[in-house]
Design an enzyme around this catalytic site. Structure first.
Site, PDB file in Angstrom:
ATOM      1  N   LYS A 184       1.081  -1.296  -0.297  1.00 48.88           N
ATOM      2  CA  LYS A 184      -0.202   0.034   0.008  1.00 48.88           C
ATOM      3  C   LYS A 184       0.572   1.534   0.165  1.00 48.88           C
ATOM      4  O   LYS A 184       1.792   0.974   0.829  1.00 48.88           O
ATOM      5  CB  LYS A 184      -0.757  -0.088   1.007  1.00 48.88           C
ATOM      6  CG  LYS A 184      -2.019   1.033   1.222  1.00 48.88           C
ATOM      7  CD  LYS A 184      -2.738   1.350   2.400  1.00 48.88           C
ATOM      8  CE  LYS A 184      -1.507   2.559   3.129  1.00 48.88           C
ATOM      9  NZ  LYS A 184      -1.532   3.507   2.843  1.00 48.88           N
ATOM     10  N   GLY A 236       6.815   4.222   7.696  1.00 47.91           N
ATOM     11  CA  GLY A 236       6.382   6.126   8.391  1.00 47.91           C
ATOM     12  C   GLY A 236       6.576   6.394  10.102  1.00 47.91           C
ATOM     13  O   GLY A 236       7.357   6.099  10.287  1.00 47.91           O
ATOM     14  N   THR A 238       6.519   6.357  13.924  1.00 48.07           N
ATOM     15  CA  THR A 238       6.226   5.968  15.273  1.00 48.07           C
ATOM     16  C   THR A 238       5.203   5.396  15.582  1.00 48.07           C
ATOM     17  O   THR A 238       5.113   4.044  16.467  1.00 48.07           O
ATOM     18  CB  THR A 238       7.352   6.161  16.636  1.00 48.07           C
ATOM     19  OG1 THR A 238       8.690   6.463  15.844  1.00 48.07           O
ATOM     20  CG2 THR A 238       7.310   5.932  17.406  1.00 48.07           C
ATOM     21  N   GLY A 241       3.558   2.326  13.964  1.00 47.74           N
ATOM     22  CA  GLY A 241       4.644   1.735  14.230  1.00 47.74           C
ATOM     23  C   GLY A 241       4.078   1.066  15.067  1.00 47.74           C
ATOM     24  O   GLY A 241       3.912  -0.371  15.525  1.00 47.74           O
ATOM     25  N   GLU A 258      10.368   0.477   9.703  1.00 55.38           N
ATOM     26  CA  GLU A 258      11.358   1.924  10.466  1.00 55.38           C
ATOM     27  C   GLU A 258      10.426   3.059  10.752  1.00 55.38           C
ATOM     28  O   GLU A 258       9.611   2.888   9.602  1.00 55.38           O
ATOM     29  CB  GLU A 258      11.741   1.627   8.136  1.00 55.38           C
ATOM     30  CG  GLU A 258      13.271   2.106   7.995  1.00 55.38           C
ATOM     31  CD  GLU A 258      13.289   3.420   7.922  1.00 55.38           C
ATOM     32  OE1 GLU A 258      13.139   4.135   9.292  1.00 55.38           O
ATOM     33  OE2 GLU A 258      12.939   4.155   6.756  1.00 55.38           O
ATOM     34  N   CYS A 292      13.806  10.151   7.106  1.00 55.35           N
ATOM     35  CA  CYS A 292      13.520   9.876   8.276  1.00 55.35           C
ATOM     36  C   CYS A 292      15.035   9.933   9.361  1.00 55.35           C
ATOM     37  O   CYS A 292      15.522  10.500   9.985  1.00 55.35           O
ATOM     38  CB  CYS A 292      12.859   8.378   8.486  1.00 55.35           C
ATOM     39  SG  CYS A 292      13.831   7.858   6.977  1.00 55.35           S
ATOM     40  N   GLU A 389      10.227  15.034  16.220  1.00 52.96           N
ATOM     41  CA  GLU A 389      10.758  15.203  14.393  1.00 52.96           C
ATOM     42  C   GLU A 389       9.474  15.760  14.010  1.00 52.96           C
ATOM     43  O   GLU A 389       8.490  15.868  14.230  1.00 52.96           O
ATOM     44  CB  GLU A 389      10.320  13.433  13.997  1.00 52.96           C
ATOM     45  CG  GLU A 389      10.260  13.123  13.177  1.00 52.96           C
ATOM     46  CD  GLU A 389      10.693  12.300  11.891  1.00 52.96           C
ATOM     47  OE1 GLU A 389       9.273  10.970  12.277  1.00 52.96           O
ATOM     48  OE2 GLU A 389      11.054  11.475  10.895  1.00 52.96           O
TER      49      GLU A 389
HETATM   50  P1  NAD Z   1       1.966   7.383   8.911  1.00 47.54           P
HETATM   51  O1  NAD Z   1       2.719   6.847   9.794  1.00 47.54           O
HETATM   52  O2  NAD Z   1       0.682   7.739   9.179  1.00 47.54           O
HETATM   53  O3  NAD Z   1       2.030   7.245   7.874  1.00 47.54           O
HETATM   54  C1  NAD Z   1       2.885   6.170   6.652  1.00 47.54           C
HETATM   55  C2  NAD Z   1       2.208   4.911   6.427  1.00 47.54           C
HETATM   56  O4  NAD Z   1       1.254   4.522   6.567  1.00 47.54           O
HETATM   57  C3  NAD Z   1       0.743   5.419   4.901  1.00 47.54           C
HETATM   58  O5  NAD Z   1       0.793   4.186   3.775  1.00 47.54           O
HETATM   59  C4  NAD Z   1      -0.046   5.620   5.881  1.00 47.54           C
HETATM   60  O6  NAD Z   1      -1.639   5.165   5.102  1.00 47.54           O
HETATM   61  C5  NAD Z   1       0.028   4.288   6.558  1.00 47.54           C
HETATM   62  N1  NAD Z   1      -0.792   4.438   7.537  1.00 47.54           N
HETATM   63  C6  NAD Z   1      -1.347   5.320   8.425  1.00 47.54           C
HETATM   64  N2  NAD Z   1      -2.398   4.893  10.024  1.00 47.54           N
HETATM   65  C7  NAD Z   1      -2.200   3.175   9.510  1.00 47.54           C
HETATM   66  C8  NAD Z   1      -2.486   1.886  10.305  1.00 47.54           C
HETATM   67  N3  NAD Z   1      -3.360   2.303  11.340  1.00 47.54           N
HETATM   68  N4  NAD Z   1      -2.254   1.187  10.060  1.00 47.54           N
HETATM   69  C9  NAD Z   1      -1.797   1.019   9.293  1.00 47.54           C
HETATM   70  N5  NAD Z   1      -1.118   1.697   7.972  1.00 47.54           N
HETATM   71  C10 NAD Z   1      -1.289   2.854   8.462  1.00 47.54           C
HETATM   72  O7  NAD Z   1       3.002   9.453   8.504  1.00 47.54           O
HETATM   73  P2  NAD Z   1       1.889  10.180   7.828  1.00 47.54           P
HETATM   74  O8  NAD Z   1       0.913  10.522   9.232  1.00 47.54           O
HETATM   75  O9  NAD Z   1       1.803  10.340   6.834  1.00 47.54           O
HETATM   76  O10 NAD Z   1       3.237  11.390   8.945  1.00 47.54           O
HETATM   77  C11 NAD Z   1       3.132  11.940  10.038  1.00 47.54           C
HETATM   78  C12 NAD Z   1       5.005  11.589  10.813  1.00 47.54           C
HETATM   79  O11 NAD Z   1       4.989  11.050  10.216  1.00 47.54           O
HETATM   80  C13 NAD Z   1       5.916  12.297  10.141  1.00 47.54           C
HETATM   81  O12 NAD Z   1       5.310  14.142  10.686  1.00 47.54           O
HETATM   82  C14 NAD Z   1       6.978  11.763  10.201  1.00 47.54           C
HETATM   83  O13 NAD Z   1       7.129  11.983  11.129  1.00 47.54           O
HETATM   84  C15 NAD Z   1       6.139  10.698  10.372  1.00 47.54           C
HETATM   85  N6  NAD Z   1       7.142   9.641   8.861  1.00 47.54           N
HETATM   86  C16 NAD Z   1       7.965   9.003   8.866  1.00 47.54           C
HETATM   87  C17 NAD Z   1       8.414   8.387   7.416  1.00 47.54           C
HETATM   88  C18 NAD Z   1       9.755   7.589   7.734  1.00 47.54           C
HETATM   89  O14 NAD Z   1      10.187   7.767   6.488  1.00 47.54           O
HETATM   90  N7  NAD Z   1      10.344   7.079   8.301  1.00 47.54           N
HETATM   91  C19 NAD Z   1       7.630   8.550   6.872  1.00 47.54           C
HETATM   92  C20 NAD Z   1       6.588   9.782   6.360  1.00 47.54           C
HETATM   93  C21 NAD Z   1       6.307  10.197   8.191  1.00 47.54           C
END
Ligand code: NAD
Ligand code: MG
Length: 482
Positions: A184, A236, A238, A241, A258, A292, A389
């Protein structure tokens, strides 16, 4: 002011063909979604709608997992490594052939400068497929344990900051090891993953080996919760995660996570100072700071702090912020309104906590989501902008006097993904690398990536490694795990 005037050098969008709406890629075909509510993806530099994308429902995710299972049992897990490798080579070559198309599409959907999509995201994505193509028939010799076997069906969830590159980090090792996938992409950047689905068709990859489902958190959660998924790979935040780790606790599912980071970029007084300034710029202003492993905390030795401050700000005034499709642009658009709000909120927190805010003062376009390169000085360890972050073009500057103080401050966050050390002394580099609790430590450079080198975190930056021989471990079962 910039010492140079640049004439516009726009890349053409004519090379991409964006459909008005997209279905889901399941079992080798684009199929309509059942039940979900379609959503739009926009160009964050203009706020123009690029396309309408399907929201995969629980039933769609179920269909994708079933297609992946069928492909796994009937075809992919039985195929020789040498044959799997041929498909991966083919995908790598197609990515190279279609690199310009992918780079333009990535820039339109994500907002990153075209020169970065073209020179970083695309070459690295192809390199991940080339590298893992080479492993596919050598897994018995990778010191993974006796008789390495694939894990099965892998659910993969990727973020919006490097949409195609994170897809490559996930899909290439999974396929090399004989797994099939349901991936996804993030809801704000689905288009390059959907174009990658076309590449799978072009490469004649057996149907169901790669399935792409679009949607937001609920679609991701459906992948996490599906009983037919054997392993999860997530990149994505924390917060998400941790939710995934909670969701799979007590099941037989495995996961690699990650997550975020708050990397220290540590500048000693014997460092080549102008190179260090370039390293800081690359560390935090590359990809608008949506990285990240970004070097979002500068730790500078106190006796050179004023000099570094002057040089850094002078350099930031030369950064060209604006149209991501212009080949001269250094800093593009913030990926979404939501992320811009988050950056603005954190910057307001920094000011309220008493840190001193400076920005480059550059002009910004009127439409779209933008943020000026920003430096906070007078930051202390307890400030939220030193701990959390921000994920934007904002850097916090702290000082230190001794190497031990630098290490103590660098390690004093909940994260541990990466770090940078700038010094002339080789022995100090080795000592620092040993002391820093970070998955990657760069010396006199920053943000260098290579598929042969493992990447991953300590503490709240997650667990598991991606890339290199270590990255294969997550995608195989050996010995007693069989
Ligand atoms: P997020 O973790 O919400 O999104 C990352 C992915 O997870 C997306 O594909 C999203 O649709 C999916 N996702 C969201 N909720 C989910 C759930 N309950 N179960 C499974 N998948 C789910 O990140 P975001 O809201 O887009 O960004 C928020 C913060 O996350 C940013 O400010 C940043 O600090 C951090 N971030 C980190 C990375 C990284 O590379 N480590 C990447 C993007 C964002
Ligand atoms: Mg978009």
């Amino acid at each position: 002011m910039s010492p140079f005037e640049y004439a516009p050098a726009p890349e053409s969008a004519a090379v991409v063909d964006i459909a008005s709406s997209y279905g889901l890629f399941i079992g080798g075909q684009f199929v309509p979604a059942t039940g979900g509510t379609p959503f739009k993806t926009v160009n964050p530099a203009t706020e123009e709608v690029l396309a309408e994308v399907s929201e995969a429902s629980d039933d769609d995710v179920d269909a994708a997992v079933k297609a992946a299972r069928t492909a796994y049992t009937r075809v992919w897990s039985r195929m020789s490594g040498a044959d799997r490798g041929k498909y991966l080579f083919r995908i790598a070559r197609i990515l190279q052939e279609r690199a310009r198309e992918f780079a333009v599409l990535e820039t339109l959907d994500n907002g990153k400068p075209i020169k970065e999509a073209r020179d970083v995201d695309l070459p690295l994505a192809a390199a991940h497929f080339f590298y893992h193509a080479g492993w596919a028939d050598k897994l018995d010799h990778a010191s993974l344990g006796p008789n390495p076997r694939p894990v099965g069906v892998v659910g993969q969830i990727v973020p919006w900051n490097f949409p195609l590159l994170m897809l490559a980090w996930k899909i290439a090792p999974a396929l090399a090891c004989g797994n099939t996938v349901v991936l996804k992409p993030a809801e704000t950047t689905p288009l390059t993953a959907l174009l990658f689905a076309e590449v799978c068709q072009q490469a004649e990859l057996p149907p169901g080996v790669v399935n792409i489902v679009t949607g937001a958190g609920p679609t991701g959660q459906a992948i996490v919760d599906h009983p037919g998924v054997d392993k999860l790979a997530f990149t994505g935040s924390t917060a998400v995660g941790k939710m995934i780790a909670r969701s799979i606790a007590g099941t037989r599912k495995r996961a690699t996570l990650e997550l975020g980071g708050k990397a220290a970029n540590i500048i000693f007084d014997d460092a080549p100072i102008d190179q260090a300034v370039e390293g800081i710029v690359n560390g935090i202003f590359f990809n608008q700071g949506h990285v990240c492993c970004a070097g979002s905390r500068i730790l500078v030795q106190e006796n050179i702090a004023d000099d570094l401050d002057r040089r850094l700000k002078r350099r930031l005034e030369t950064l060209r912020v604006g149209d991501p499709m212009d080949k001269n642009t250094d800093v593009g658009a913030i990926n979404s309104r939501k992320q811009l709000d988050r950056i603005e909120e954190m910057v307001a927190v920094g000011e309220a906590e008493g840190a001193e805010r400076w920005d480059s003062g550059c002009e910004l376009p009127t439409n779209g989501f933008w943020f000026r390169p920003t430096v906070f000085s007078g930051v202390s360890q307890t400030h939220r902008i030193a701990q959390e972050e921000i994920f934007g073009p904002v850097v916090s500057v702290l000082t230190f006097r001794t190497p031990a103080e630098a290490v103590a401050k660098a390690n004093n966050t909940p994260y541990g993904l990466s770090a940078g050390v700038w010094t002339e002394k080789g022995s100090r580099i080795l000592w620092m690398a040993d002391q820093l609790r970070a998955g990657v430590v760069w010396a006199n450079t920053f943000n260098q990536f290579d598929p042969t080198s493992p990447f991953g975190g300590y503490k709240e930056s997650g667990y598991g490694r991606e890339g290199g021989r270590h990255g294969l471990e997550a995608y195989v079962k050996t010995g007693s795990q069989l």
